[in-house]
Enzyme design. Structure first.
Site, PDB file in Angstrom:
ATOM      1  N   ARG A  32      -1.088 -14.742   5.217  1.00  0.00           N
ATOM      2  CA  ARG A  32      -1.672 -13.699   4.363  1.00  0.00           C
ATOM      3  C   ARG A  32      -3.180 -13.844   4.167  1.00  0.00           C
ATOM      4  NH1 ARG A  32       2.199 -11.506   0.727  1.00  0.00           N
ATOM      5  NH2 ARG A  32       0.580 -10.131  -0.056  1.00  0.00           N
ATOM      6  N   HIS A  78       3.652  -4.821   8.746  1.00  0.00           N
ATOM      7  CA  HIS A  78       3.139  -5.494   7.546  1.00  0.00           C
ATOM      8  C   HIS A  78       3.820  -4.948   6.284  1.00  0.00           C
ATOM      9  CE1 HIS A  78       0.083  -8.149   5.828  1.00  0.00           C
ATOM     10  NE2 HIS A  78      -0.093  -7.264   4.863  1.00  0.00           N
ATOM     11  N   TYR A 122      -6.895  11.455   1.995  1.00  0.00           N
ATOM     12  CA  TYR A 122      -8.098  12.252   2.244  1.00  0.00           C
ATOM     13  C   TYR A 122      -8.953  11.699   3.384  1.00  0.00           C
ATOM     14  CZ  TYR A 122      -6.979  14.041  -2.409  1.00  0.00           C
ATOM     15  OH  TYR A 122      -6.348  14.592  -3.480  1.00  0.00           O
TER      16      TYR A 122
END
Length: 748
Positions: A32, A78, A122
């Site tokens: 990680r 993931h 967006y």
């Protein structure tokens, strides 16, 4: 009877916890939080880039919605939440955080001033050309191992075949369990030169490498001002960089000067720019400087531009040093070159990072050229078969016409078996029996189209064969010769440098420690006011004299002091907080003031102010301390002249608090009042003068469960009246007794 056998393993709980925690920690570290030294990427970054590559979101194709990229990455590779993936994607697109952006973002991807990116629905993104050419190229040539994803439905690369030391170029930061990494970005061209220098001389020192790679190159520019410390930092992999913003002086109208900050320290990006502006405003408010007239942030897409308008006679150098000393215009960047190397976390020197990178490049190049060689060997075999077939094409056609099926033809071509095939002559049959094509060659011959027999096509085949032989010789030379492979890797690095390198942005130099000469404050008397809500302010002495009656009526603490003095606040939990009078805003009489919490370490939710006075007054006095458990003492005020902002003003017993702190000089008697209604009056001389670290002596014998509610300092000659049971009660009428007695209950 159905009995179920249970296998119970008895073990020590601490051992189970230790093993589980170590497993968890290693999972966080490797899977990680920390980058791999080979490609300089954390798993989330690697998976996001690979997913974009798989989705075909290339640099020369249209942008795709980030929501699609994030969703696909999360579903395939993931499974740790969309925000972590999108955050990683955003950072890889921010040119003010990365030495080289890896993602080309379209839309609002945040700003250097700390504005967040727009929602992923967006924004759009695609790979940068650098990422595609340098990070993801050759994945189809078996250059890295592929491993199963979390649910074993997909394959993902264990590491990307990155051809530059990305760990140095883009840096890294991450917090794991019990360890953290912090690597600054560097200049691509300089890093490439350092790698080439190492490849030409493996025994080169870190000092030798630093002739090529001068030091960090932050995307925000600025200055690194401790050049002499860099060698030690790069040798150990840890240390501190001193970084500064770039300051320029410009002339304005009316003979005024402008101090313009055009580059900021890397650590200032984000919300710290706003904090920097607040810190400057604070310096003006607290009168640390009077040279600044106005502050304006004129930063735009073109770059940083923070403008400070100065007075005509401003000392620019001293003001610049003040900004370096008191704000984040000079800051430190902690370097900790920690990365996952050979499957475990390791703090690496500059040379070790480059060593790991070069070893990885040789491994990638070996696998790449072995794959290419195998492919060309296969091509050679087929081409040799086709050329040989062209020489005996009439015989092959005769075999085809005389055979019943494809398998019969193939057996004849490979093994020379002619049974069942009709030949025109015995000579043809004998020639067919001598054919010895390979399986691949036979398949290629059967798949060959007739137009390949045209003369020009045969010449082209011959030319291809000669090209294949050249490639095989080249690949074998690269694989068998260290120098040849080095040349290939160096040539690739040169091409990357030519196309993608940029000029250095950060200046590296040695600079003297900042020396700021604080201007001596003009000493003057001021009025101090603090209301019952804890808002304090300082006003001009003349304004104080004019409004003295109103000040006393509206405020809890009112007195005059010098502006060079300190204000001491004593609280019920035995702490003393000090505030410089110069740090308290000088305002007009009717202005509200500033909360005491903002000016000191005082916490209004945990403690209550009992006494406030100027240090100059306290130093020449004795203070009386009385606690709820009836412990009393006198302390010489000189003991409270300390440099620390917060100290323990007294020692308290368990679960004890103060009920009184007061100036005792002009008073000669003490009156104690308990919750149970007992009063005790005795002479001040009975209380010993002690150190502030002492608990004190007992002032009154308390009944079980009773505690002191109030304590008073009184003068025997002056009447002191309090309200007791809603009636006035004169404390001077309490029977004068000895300390450490029970006291009496008044008759009212």
């Amino acid at each position: 009877m159905n009995t179920k056998q249970e296998n119970i393993i008895r073990t020590d709980y601490s051992e189970v916890m230790q093993k589980s925690y170590i497993d968890y920690a290693m999972s966080v570290i490797v899977s990680r939080a920390l980058p791999d030294v080979r490609d300089g990427l954390k798993p989330v970054q690697r998976r996001t880039l690979y997913d974009m590559y798989e989705l075909g979101i290339r640099y020369d194709r249209p942008y795709r919605k980030c929501a699609r990229i994030v969703g696909d990455t999360m579903g395939k590779y993931h499974p740790h939440g969309d925000s972590s993936i999108y955050d990683a994607l955003v950072v890889m697109a921010q040119d003010f955080k990365k030495g080289k952006t890896l993602v080309d973002g379209h839309g609002n991807f945040g700003s250097i001033e700390g504005d967040g990116a727009a929602a992923m629905r967006y924004t759009e993104a695609r790979l940068e050309k650098l990422t595609q050419d340098v990070f993801l190229n050759d994945l189809d040539k078996n250059v890295v191992d592929f491993v199963p994803n979390f649910d074993e439905t997909e394959k993902e690369p264990e590491v990307l075949p990155v051809r530059i030391p990305n760990l140095l170029v883009n840096g890294a930061d991450g917090i794991a369990v019990g360890m953290a990494t912090s690597i600054p970005p560097h200049n691509l061209g300089e890093v490439v030169d350092a790698v080439k220098a190492y490849m030409k001389n493996n025994d080169i020192s870190v000092k030798g490498l630093m002739r090529y790679m001068k030091g960090p190159d932050f995307p925000t520019g600025g200055l690194v001002v401790n050049k002499d410390d860099l060698l030690k930092i790069y040798e150990n992999g840890t240390g501190k960089l001193r970084i500064r913003g770039k300051v320029e002086v410009e002339k304005a109208k009316g003979g005024k000067k402008l101090l313009v900050i055009t580059e900021i320290p890397y650590t200032m990006i984000g919300a710290n720019i706003g904090k920097f502006l607040n810190d400057i405003a604070n310096l003006i408010e607290t009168r640390k400087t009077t040279d600044i007239v106005d502050i304006s942030n004129q930063s735009s897409k073109e770059g940083i531009r923070i403008v400070l308008e100065l007075k005509k006679d401003a000392d620019v150098e001293n003001l610049t040093n003040l900004l370096y000393k008191k704000t984040r215009l000079e800051d430190t960047f902690g370097v900790n070159m920690l990365a996952v190397a050979d499957g475990r976390p390791e703090t690496l020197s500059l040379k070790q990072v480059i060593e790991h990178h070069v070893d990885f490049q040789f491994e990638v190049a070996t696998r790449k050229y072995q794959t290419l060689l195998n492919k060309e060997i296969d091509n050679r075999e087929i081409q040799e078969g086709l050329i040989k077939a062209c020489d005996v094409i009439d015989l092959i056609i005769e075999i085809l016409r005389g055979s019943r099926n494809r398998e019969q033809v193939k057996k004849c071509l490979v093994e020379g078996i002619t049974e069942g095939i009709r030949f025109k002559t015995k000579t043809s049959e004998k020639a067919a029996a001598k054919l010895k094509f390979t399986e691949r060659q036979a398949t290629a011959i059967l798949d060959m189209r007739l137009y390949k027999l045209i003369g020009l096509e045969i010449e082209a085949l011959q030319s291809e064969y000669e090209e294949t032989l050249k490639k095989i010789a080249l690949y074998e030379d690269i694989l068998n010769n260290y120098d040849s492979m080095s040349d290939v890797i160096i040539n690739e690095l040169d091409a990357i440098k030519r196309e993608f390198s940029t000029k250095r942005r950060t200046v590296i130099e040695n600079a003297e420690e900042v020396v700021y000469e604080e201007k001596k404050m003009e000493e003057m008397e001021v009025g101090f006011l603090m209301d019952r809500f804890g808002y304090m302010r300082v006003i001009d002495k003349n304004a104080f004299e004019r409004n003295k009656d109103a000040a006393i009526a509206e405020n809890k603490y009112v007195f005059t002091c010098m502006n060079t003095d300190k204000i001491c606040l004593f609280t019920d939990i035995g702490k003393m907080h000090t505030i410089k009078v110069a740090d308290i805003p000088l305002v007009r009489f009717r202005d509200k003031g500033t909360p005491v919490d903002n000016l000191s370490n005082y916490n209004s939710s945990e403690e209550r102010i009992l006494y406030v006075a100027a240090l100059s007054e306290i130093k020449q006095s004795q203070l009386l301390f009385v606690s709820a458990k009836s412990m009393c003492k006198l302390v010489d005020g000189a003991e409270f002249e300390v440099a620390k902002r917060t100290i323990a003003s007294t020692k308290l017993g368990e679960n004890d608090t103060l009920v009184l702190v007061g100036k005792a000089d002009e008073m000669d008697q003490i009156v104690l009042q308990t919750q149970g209604g007992y009063f005790l009056r005795f002479n001040k001389q009975e209380v010993s003068i002690m150190k502030k670290t002492a608990v004190g002596v007992r002032g009154m014998k308390l009944a079980e469960g009773d505690v002191l509610e109030h304590a008073y300092l009184i003068a025997a000659r002056n009447e002191c009246v309090i309200e007791y049971h809603d009636k006035p009660y004169c404390l001077n009428k309490v029977k004068l007794a000895k300390r450490d007695t029970k006291g009496t209950k008044p008759r009212i």
